[in-house]
Design an enzyme around this catalytic site. Structure first.
Site, short mmCIF file in Angstrom:
data_model
loop_
_atom_site.label_atom_id
_atom_site.label_comp_id
_atom_site.label_asym_id
_atom_site.label_seq_id
_atom_site.Cartn_x
_atom_site.Cartn_y
_atom_site.Cartn_z
N GLU A 1 12.62 -9.26 1.64
CA GLU A 1 11.88 -8.10 2.14
C GLU A 1 12.72 -6.84 1.89
OE1 GLU A 1 11.07 -8.49 6.34
OE2 GLU A 1 10.39 -6.40 6.53
N ARG B 1 5.12 11.06 -2.36
CA ARG B 1 4.83 10.71 -0.96
C ARG B 1 6.07 10.93 -0.09
NH1 ARG B 1 4.65 4.50 1.23
NH2 ARG B 1 4.03 5.01 3.36
N TYR C 1 11.33 8.87 1.28
CA TYR C 1 11.30 7.84 0.24
C TYR C 1 11.95 8.27 -1.08
CZ TYR C 1 7.92 5.83 3.50
OH TYR C 1 7.32 5.32 4.62
N PRO D 1 0.78 -1.22 0.00
CA PRO D 1 0.00 0.00 0.00
C PRO D 1 0.82 1.29 0.00
CG PRO D 1 -0.20 -1.16 2.10
CD PRO D 1 0.47 -2.09 1.14
N ASN D 2 0.33 2.24 -0.75
CA ASN D 2 0.86 3.61 -0.84
C ASN D 2 2.15 3.73 -1.63
OD1 ASN D 2 -1.27 4.83 0.75
ND2 ASN D 2 -0.35 3.79 2.51
N HIS E 1 4.14 -4.27 9.18
CA HIS E 1 4.02 -4.12 10.62
C HIS E 1 2.69 -4.62 11.16
CE1 HIS E 1 7.36 -1.64 9.48
NE2 HIS E 1 6.59 -0.78 8.86
N ARG F 1 7.42 0.83 13.54
CA ARG F 1 8.01 0.30 12.30
C ARG F 1 9.17 -0.67 12.57
NH1 ARG F 1 5.62 3.63 8.31
NH2 ARG F 1 5.21 5.68 9.17
N ASP G 1 1.69 -15.60 7.12
CA ASP G 1 1.22 -16.97 6.95
C ASP G 1 1.30 -17.42 5.49
OD1 ASP G 1 0.71 -17.10 9.63
OD2 ASP G 1 -1.47 -17.08 9.47
N ASN H 1 8.26 -5.37 -1.07
CA ASN H 1 8.14 -4.26 -0.13
C ASN H 1 6.67 -4.20 0.30
OD1 ASN H 1 7.94 -1.91 1.31
ND2 ASN H 1 9.10 -0.66 -0.14
N ARG I 1 13.25 4.84 12.46
CA ARG I 1 11.99 5.59 12.45
C ARG I 1 11.14 5.24 13.68
NH1 ARG I 1 9.44 5.21 6.64
NH2 ARG I 1 8.10 6.81 7.60
N HIS J 1 12.82 -2.50 2.21
CA HIS J 1 12.27 -1.21 2.63
C HIS J 1 13.17 -0.10 2.11
CE1 HIS J 1 9.30 -3.17 5.02
NE2 HIS J 1 10.25 -3.94 5.53
N ILE J 2 12.56 0.88 1.50
CA ILE J 2 13.30 2.01 0.94
C ILE J 2 13.97 2.79 2.06
CG2 ILE J 2 13.01 4.21 -0.29
CD1 ILE J 2 10.58 2.78 -1.73
N SER J 3 13.21 3.07 3.12
CA SER J 3 13.74 3.81 4.26
C SER J 3 14.31 2.84 5.29
CB SER J 3 12.62 4.65 4.90
OG SER J 3 11.63 3.78 5.44
N ALA K 1 3.18 -0.68 4.78
CA ALA K 1 2.70 -0.74 6.17
C ALA K 1 2.22 -2.14 6.58
CB ALA K 1 1.59 0.28 6.37
C1 DQA Z 1 8.33 1.19 3.77
C2 DQA Z 1 8.41 1.40 5.29
C3 DQA Z 1 7.04 1.16 5.93
O1 DQA Z 1 7.14 1.38 7.34
C4 DQA Z 1 6.01 2.12 5.37
O2 DQA Z 1 4.74 1.84 5.91
C5 DQA Z 1 5.97 2.09 3.88
C6 DQA Z 1 7.25 2.06 3.15
C7 DQA Z 1 9.68 1.54 3.08
O3 DQA Z 1 9.83 1.14 1.93
O4 DQA Z 1 10.52 2.22 3.66
O5 DQA Z 1 4.92 2.17 3.26
O6 DQA Z 1 8.06 -0.18 3.51
#
Ligand code: DQA
Length: 148
Positions: free
Chosen positions: A104, A18, A23, A10-11, A85, A117, A92, A79, A113, A106-108, A82
């Site tokens: 897995e 964003r 990011y 998502p997002n 978390h 997270r 599962d 990725n 943070r 994560h950009i950040s 959210a």
């Molecule tokens: C994220 C980190 C997550 O905590 C956040 O909810 C995201 C982006 C990252 O790529 O840093 O949507 O997965």
């Protein structure tokens, strides 16, 4: 040609606009281009998807598990946004397709943070984790998967 599946939760469709201080300014289309180029140089094709909903991500993990068993898929770069978390269901799904390597990403740097997270439901079932390298993390994950 074996496939690497790159999934975004998502997002992440909003990348580029964003919270660019967290990011960066690259868009999801830029991420796709980077993944396509990296994989191509390593002899893999890429299937790229993004969803703001849990169900399609779960369905794709299940599908990837079958394709992995059939020798058509090398693994998944994921990725989960959210859902990282919150999602026992994604945990599962990955556990259910034992053997399929899921990296897995994560950009950040989620560990630098907010405390919420710092916990990931995905990490215990991931084959590897790439955190905090910006969108370059997707390329690093593909390089890692290529050697699996
Ligand atoms: C994220 C980190 C997550 O905590 C956040 O909810 C995201 C982006 C990252 O790529 O840093 O949507 O997965």
């Amino acid at each position: 040609m074996k496939k690497i599946i790159v999934m975004n939760g998502p997002n992440l469709n909003l990348l580029g606009t964003r919270e660019p201080e967290k990011y960066g300014s690259a868009t999801l289309a830029d991420v796709e281009k980077l993944c396509q180029e990296t994989a191509k140089n390593l002899g893999f094709s890429v299937e790229f998807l993004q969803s703001n909903h849990e169900g399609p991500l779960i369905d794709k993990i299940q599908e990837a598990g079958l394709a992995y068993k059939a020798g058509q898929v090398q693994g998944v770069v994921f990725n989960p946004g959210a859902y990282t978390h919150t999602s026992v269901a994604l945990h599962d799904a990955i556990a259910a397709v034992a053997g399929l390597p899921v990296i897995e990403v994560h950009i950040s740097n989620v560990h630098a943070r907010e405390a919420f997270r710092h916990h990931s439901y995905i990490s215990p079932v991931a084959a590897g984790i790439v955190v905090g390298f910006g969108i370059q993390g997707y390329a690093l994950a593909i390089e890692g998967l290529a050697k699996k």
